[in-house]
Write a protein that holds these residues in place. Structure first.
Motif, PDB file in Angstrom:
ATOM      1  N   MET A 134       0.828  -1.201   0.000  1.00  0.00           N
ATOM      2  CA  MET A 134       0.000   0.000   0.000  1.00  0.00           C
ATOM      3  C   MET A 134       0.866   1.256   0.000  1.00  0.00           C
ATOM      4  N   ASP A 135       1.998   1.213   0.722  1.00  0.00           N
ATOM      5  CA  ASP A 135       2.929   2.344   0.699  1.00  0.00           C
ATOM      6  C   ASP A 135       3.424   2.586  -0.726  1.00  0.00           C
ATOM      7  N   LEU A 136       3.754   1.499  -1.404  1.00  0.00           N
ATOM      8  CA  LEU A 136       4.275   1.605  -2.767  1.00  0.00           C
ATOM      9  C   LEU A 136       3.195   2.090  -3.733  1.00  0.00           C
ATOM     10  N   ALA A 137       1.975   1.636  -3.527  1.00  0.00           N
ATOM     11  CA  ALA A 137       0.876   2.096  -4.374  1.00  0.00           C
ATOM     12  C   ALA A 137       0.667   3.600  -4.198  1.00  0.00           C
ATOM     13  N   GLY A 138       0.717   4.056  -2.942  1.00  0.00           N
ATOM     14  CA  GLY A 138       0.539   5.478  -2.696  1.00  0.00           C
ATOM     15  C   GLY A 138       1.642   6.319  -3.298  1.00  0.00           C
ATOM     16  N   ALA A 139       2.872   5.827  -3.235  1.00  0.00           N
ATOM     17  CA  ALA A 139       4.008   6.591  -3.749  1.00  0.00           C
ATOM     18  C   ALA A 139       4.058   6.615  -5.271  1.00  0.00           C
ATOM     19  N   THR A 140       3.671   5.500  -5.900  1.00  0.00           N
ATOM     20  CA  THR A 140       3.779   5.390  -7.355  1.00  0.00           C
ATOM     21  C   THR A 140       2.530   5.862  -8.083  1.00  0.00           C
ATOM     22  N   GLY A 141       1.402   5.945  -7.362  1.00  0.00           N
ATOM     23  CA  GLY A 141       0.151   6.322  -8.001  1.00  0.00           C
ATOM     24  C   GLY A 141      -0.530   5.175  -8.720  1.00  0.00           C
ATOM     25  N   LEU A 142      -0.016   3.962  -8.552  1.00  0.00           N
ATOM     26  CA  LEU A 142      -0.615   2.783  -9.169  1.00  0.00           C
ATOM     27  C   LEU A 142      -1.449   2.023  -8.145  1.00  0.00           C
TER      28      LEU A 142
END
Length: 208
Positions: free
Chosen positions: A46-54
């Motif tokens: 979820m952290d990565l989704a938030g940072a990447t916009g994906l």
């Protein structure tokens, strides 16, 4: 679109399916920042989704899992840094000039805001080590390439007379590798550029 290195799973799947609706370089750049800040185990998908916009679904389609995304991020950052380093090295003419350029480049990355961002090679060797073999092996290969580069530059300096001929290329290269990795660790505290510049001056005394 130029793609970063080490993105095997993502690249292969994109070629077989529909064109990507995102820039892989931008995704990996964002993931590097998250992993550097939180580490592998402190980062959630979820952290990565938030940072990447994906969406998380898009991330899992592009990368097999979080570990695969970390490996791709590690290889991407290392590839970017090595390309930048080569550009800096090319400004020098002698072996010593090129070594100075290498050390000054690392000093720049190890101070101020750039230092705070951190380095995934350091994060991997310190925070993960041998516990995640596949990831650790990537960091080991990166460090070996850097050690070999330092040996090559020292040998060049010995040949052109800019480095003392009695310098042990292997030993000094290993010392400089340890020094530069240590600079990246200290860099997380955001030291002033002047502090890191003084480290470079001392390191060069090993060669002249």
């Amino acid at each position: 679109m130029e793609q970063g290195a080490g993105t095997g799973a993502a690249t292969g799947r994109a070629q077989r399916g529909r064109p990507r609706a995102y820039d892989l370089d931008q995704v990996l750049r964002a993931s590097v920042q998250v992993f550097c800040e939180r580490g592998l185990h402190g980062t959630s998908i979820m952290d990565l989704a938030g940072a990447t916009g994906l969406t998380t679904g898009s991330l899992y389609k592009a990368f097999a899992d979080k570990d695969a995304m970390y490996r791709a991020s590690l290889e991407w950052q290392s590839s970017q840094r090595e390309a930048e380093l080569r550009e800096r090295m090319d400004t020098g003419t002698t072996g010593l000039d090129k070594l100075r350029a290498v050390l000054e480049f690392i000093a720049d990355l190890s101070s101020g805001l750039a230092g705070h961002e951190g380095c995934l090679v350091v994060e991997t060797t310190v925070g993960i080590g041998a516990r995640e073999a596949g990831i650790g092996e990537v960091a080991t290969r990166v460090l070996e390439r850097r050690r070999a580069m330092l040996v090559e530059l020292i040998e060049l300096g010995r040949a052109d007379g800019s480095v003392r001929t009695d310098v042990d290329s292997g030993a000094v290269a290993a010392t400089l590798l340890c020094l530069t990795q240590g600079m990246r660790v200290v860099g997380k505290t955001g030291p002033a550029p002047e502090a890191m510049a003084s480290v470079v001056s001392v390191a060069l005394t090993l060669l002249t």
